[in-house]
Design an enzyme around this catalytic site. Structure first.
Site, PDB file in Angstrom:
ATOM      1  N   ASP A   1      54.091   4.922  61.603  1.00 29.68           N
ATOM      2  CA  ASP A   1      54.314   3.963  60.529  1.00 29.68           C
ATOM      3  C   ASP A   1      55.474   3.072  61.002  1.00 29.68           C
ATOM      4  O   ASP A   1      56.194   3.442  61.939  1.00 29.68           O
ATOM      5  CB  ASP A   1      54.684   4.750  59.265  1.00 29.68           C
ATOM      6  CG  ASP A   1      55.071   3.863  58.118  1.00 29.68           C
ATOM      7  OD1 ASP A   1      54.295   2.955  57.790  1.00 29.68           O
ATOM      8  OD2 ASP A   1      56.155   4.080  57.536  1.00 29.68           O
ATOM      9  N   LEU A   2      55.648   1.910  60.387  1.00 28.35           N
ATOM     10  CA  LEU A   2      56.719   1.012  60.860  1.00 28.35           C
ATOM     11  C   LEU A   2      57.978   1.109  59.991  1.00 28.35           C
ATOM     12  O   LEU A   2      58.997   1.661  60.409  1.00 28.35           O
ATOM     13  CB  LEU A   2      56.193  -0.432  60.897  1.00 28.35           C
ATOM     14  CG  LEU A   2      57.166  -1.490  61.405  1.00 28.35           C
ATOM     15  CD1 LEU A   2      57.576  -1.243  62.837  1.00 28.35           C
ATOM     16  CD2 LEU A   2      56.532  -2.884  61.291  1.00 28.35           C
ATOM     17  N   ASP A   3      57.850   0.608  58.752  1.00 25.69           N
ATOM     18  CA  ASP A   3      59.030   0.586  57.877  1.00 25.69           C
ATOM     19  C   ASP A   3      59.442   2.004  57.498  1.00 25.69           C
ATOM     20  O   ASP A   3      58.638   2.763  56.950  1.00 25.69           O
ATOM     21  CB  ASP A   3      58.699  -0.230  56.613  1.00 25.69           C
ATOM     22  CG  ASP A   3      59.824  -0.184  55.602  1.00 25.69           C
ATOM     23  OD1 ASP A   3      60.997  -0.086  56.019  1.00 25.69           O
ATOM     24  OD2 ASP A   3      59.548  -0.248  54.394  1.00 25.69           O
TER      25      ASP A   3
ATOM     26  N   THR B   1      63.111  -1.877  57.213  1.00 25.04           N
ATOM     27  CA  THR B   1      62.917  -3.211  56.635  1.00 25.04           C
ATOM     28  C   THR B   1      63.006  -3.161  55.108  1.00 25.04           C
ATOM     29  O   THR B   1      62.992  -4.213  54.464  1.00 25.04           O
ATOM     30  CB  THR B   1      61.556  -3.814  57.050  1.00 25.04           C
ATOM     31  OG1 THR B   1      60.559  -2.804  56.936  1.00 25.04           O
ATOM     32  CG2 THR B   1      61.584  -4.332  58.460  1.00 25.04           C
TER      33      THR B   1
ATOM     34  N   LYS C   1      58.013   1.535  48.805  1.00 26.94           N
ATOM     35  CA  LYS C   1      57.942   1.917  50.217  1.00 26.94           C
ATOM     36  C   LYS C   1      56.526   2.367  50.597  1.00 26.94           C
ATOM     37  O   LYS C   1      55.949   3.234  49.933  1.00 26.94           O
ATOM     38  CB  LYS C   1      58.957   3.014  50.536  1.00 26.94           C
ATOM     39  CG  LYS C   1      60.377   2.490  50.521  1.00 26.94           C
ATOM     40  CD  LYS C   1      61.372   3.514  51.032  1.00 26.94           C
ATOM     41  CE  LYS C   1      62.765   2.910  51.060  1.00 26.94           C
ATOM     42  NZ  LYS C   1      63.782   3.883  51.446  1.00 26.94           N
TER      43      LYS C   1
ATOM     44  N   SER D   1      50.622   0.527  60.079  1.00 24.81           N
ATOM     45  CA  SER D   1      51.532   0.029  59.035  1.00 24.81           C
ATOM     46  C   SER D   1      50.785  -0.793  57.986  1.00 24.81           C
ATOM     47  O   SER D   1      49.816  -1.472  58.302  1.00 24.81           O
ATOM     48  CB  SER D   1      52.605  -0.841  59.695  1.00 24.81           C
ATOM     49  OG  SER D   1      53.305  -1.597  58.734  1.00 24.81           O
ATOM     50  N   ALA D   2      51.293  -0.747  56.755  1.00 24.40           N
ATOM     51  CA  ALA D   2      50.727  -1.565  55.672  1.00 24.40           C
ATOM     52  C   ALA D   2      51.184  -3.015  55.785  1.00 24.40           C
ATOM     53  O   ALA D   2      50.644  -3.896  55.121  1.00 24.40           O
ATOM     54  CB  ALA D   2      51.160  -0.996  54.326  1.00 24.40           C
TER      55      ALA D   2
ATOM     56  N   LYS E   1      47.156   3.072  52.211  1.00 26.31           N
ATOM     57  CA  LYS E   1      47.471   4.498  52.189  1.00 26.31           C
ATOM     58  C   LYS E   1      47.609   4.910  50.709  1.00 26.31           C
ATOM     59  O   LYS E   1      48.115   4.101  49.922  1.00 26.31           O
ATOM     60  CB  LYS E   1      48.799   4.767  52.916  1.00 26.31           C
ATOM     61  CG  LYS E   1      48.781   4.348  54.387  1.00 26.31           C
ATOM     62  CD  LYS E   1      50.213   4.317  54.936  1.00 26.31           C
ATOM     63  CE  LYS E   1      50.268   3.644  56.300  1.00 26.31           C
ATOM     64  NZ  LYS E   1      51.629   3.432  56.809  1.00 26.31           N
TER      65      LYS E   1
ATOM     66  N   GLU F   1      55.425   9.489  59.580  1.00 25.42           N
ATOM     67  CA  GLU F   1      55.451   8.728  58.321  1.00 25.42           C
ATOM     68  C   GLU F   1      56.660   9.061  57.460  1.00 25.42           C
ATOM     69  O   GLU F   1      57.094  10.202  57.436  1.00 25.42           O
ATOM     70  CB  GLU F   1      54.212   9.093  57.497  1.00 25.42           C
ATOM     71  CG  GLU F   1      53.133   8.069  57.438  1.00 25.42           C
ATOM     72  CD  GLU F   1      53.473   6.818  56.642  1.00 25.42           C
ATOM     73  OE1 GLU F   1      54.491   6.788  55.928  1.00 25.42           O
ATOM     74  OE2 GLU F   1      52.705   5.854  56.743  1.00 25.42           O
ATOM     75  N   ASP F   2      57.158   8.060  56.718  1.00 23.62           N
ATOM     76  CA  ASP F   2      58.272   8.319  55.797  1.00 23.62           C
ATOM     77  C   ASP F   2      57.820   8.340  54.334  1.00 23.62           C
ATOM     78  O   ASP F   2      58.601   8.686  53.462  1.00 23.62           O
ATOM     79  CB  ASP F   2      59.373   7.263  55.958  1.00 23.62           C
ATOM     80  CG  ASP F   2      58.932   5.904  55.448  1.00 23.62           C
ATOM     81  OD1 ASP F   2      57.802   5.492  55.774  1.00 23.62           O
ATOM     82  OD2 ASP F   2      59.697   5.276  54.711  1.00 23.62           O
TER      83      ASP F   2
HETATM   84  P1  B16 Z   1      54.318  -6.952  54.037  1.00 26.68           P
HETATM   85  P2  B16 Z   1      54.983   0.393  56.304  1.00 26.68           P
HETATM   86  C1  B16 Z   1      55.176  -1.361  54.308  1.00 26.68           C
HETATM   87  O1  B16 Z   1      55.414  -1.023  55.646  1.00 26.68           O
HETATM   88  C2  B16 Z   1      56.479  -1.329  53.519  1.00 26.68           C
HETATM   89  O2  B16 Z   1      56.984  -0.002  53.490  1.00 26.68           O
HETATM   90  C3  B16 Z   1      56.234  -1.790  52.119  1.00 26.68           C
HETATM   91  O3  B16 Z   1      57.439  -1.781  51.383  1.00 26.68           O
HETATM   92  C4  B16 Z   1      55.622  -3.208  52.152  1.00 26.68           C
HETATM   93  O4  B16 Z   1      55.327  -3.635  50.835  1.00 26.68           O
HETATM   94  C5  B16 Z   1      54.355  -3.171  52.996  1.00 26.68           C
HETATM   95  O5  B16 Z   1      54.649  -2.701  54.297  1.00 26.68           O
HETATM   96  C6  B16 Z   1      53.705  -4.541  53.114  1.00 26.68           C
HETATM   97  O6  B16 Z   1      54.566  -5.387  53.850  1.00 26.68           O
HETATM   98  O7  B16 Z   1      54.667  -7.633  52.756  1.00 26.68           O
HETATM   99  O8  B16 Z   1      55.222  -7.301  55.185  1.00 26.68           O
HETATM  100  O9  B16 Z   1      52.856  -7.149  54.407  1.00 26.68           O
HETATM  101  O10 B16 Z   1      55.901   1.433  55.736  1.00 26.68           O
HETATM  102  O11 B16 Z   1      53.523   0.655  55.971  1.00 26.68           O
HETATM  103  O12 B16 Z   1      55.206   0.143  57.767  1.00 26.68           O
HETATM  104 MG    MG Z   2      56.931   3.451  55.808  1.00 22.93          MG
END
Ligand code: B16
Ligand code: MG
Length: 228
Positions: free
Chosen positions: A10-12, A18, A46, A115-116, A146, A170-171
């Protein structure tokens, strides 16, 4: 014996933090709409997609808007968010991540991002880690968020590795659930109280090595054996 051929990250919250930039941008939108948005509220966003995050934010504010206006709000929030992540530097990579990714590569393990975030490619570019990922699956290439396993199953497919040979880092609770739905091993990054249902929980990658990774999985052997 457990065979691990690929790791999906996962990224964030795993590679980089972020969430603090998401918070600034969502808080600005909430203030414009006339309500308070707290750090505690931000925890609920998150791992959640952009539009789902907006729905949660509007629910907190007790507000409703037509679809068109919601799209414009999400766009505005993203513009502010991007103005922050554009300035990110490699120093913002979470401790130990780069070393662990490099060590995995040195051991022949494939690496994917799951990542989302639709901004994932830009973030990887800013923190200069793109070259360590064999594949990137992000919010632009998935239709289900997810805990749906789509993001990780796509990652495994692109890496040509069977799900049962993959480990997900994953967090978020929804991310661990997604890994389990995908029939993959899961490692939670964070608090065992919240993520204790993962196969293993670690506080972060600082000092986490492939040797520790191997011993945590007991009989695990790491092999570069692909599903062809
Ligand atoms: P964006 P992850 C997620 O990243 C974030 O945790 C979440 O807070 C955010 O809304 C989502 O990405 C979408 O991000 O607006 O940049 O498309 O944890 O899945 O890496
Ligand atoms: Mg995350």
């Amino acid at each position: 014996m457990t065979t691990i051929e690929a790791c999906l990250f996962d990224l964030d919250g795993v590679v980089v933090d972020t969430a603090k930039y998401h918070f600034i941008a969502w808080k600005a939108l909430a203030e414009e709409l006339g309500f308070e948005f707290t750090l505690e509220d931000n925890e609920r966003l998150k791992g959640v997609s952009r539009m789902q995050s907006l729905e949660i934010l509007l629910e907190i504010g007790g507000l409703q808007f037509p679809e068109q206006e919601k799209l414009a709000m999400a766009e505005k929030k993203n513009t502010l968010y991007v103005s922050y992540i554009e300035k990110m530097t490699p120093e913002e990579t979470l401790p130990g991540v780069e070393q662990f990714l490099q060590e995995l590569r040195d051991n022949g393990i494939k690496i994917g991002l799951g990542s989302a975030s639709k901004n994932a490619p830009m973030i990887l570019d800013r923190i200069q880690l793109t070259h360590l990922f064999d594949v990137v699956v992000d919010g632009n290439s998935i239709s289900e968020a997810k805990p749906n396993p789509e993001v990780f199953l796509k990652g495994a497919e692109k890496l040509k590795v069977l799900p049962e040979y993959c480990v997900v880092f994953e967090d978020a609770i929804a991310g661990i659930e997604a890994a389990q739905h995908a029939n993959m091993f899961s490692i939670g990054i964070g608090d065992p109280e919240t993520l204790g249902f993962a196969d293993l929980v670690i506080p972060g990658f600082d000092g986490f090595t492939v040797s520790k990774f191997k011993s945590a999985f007991g009989e695990m052997t790491i092999e570069n054996h692909t599903d062809t």
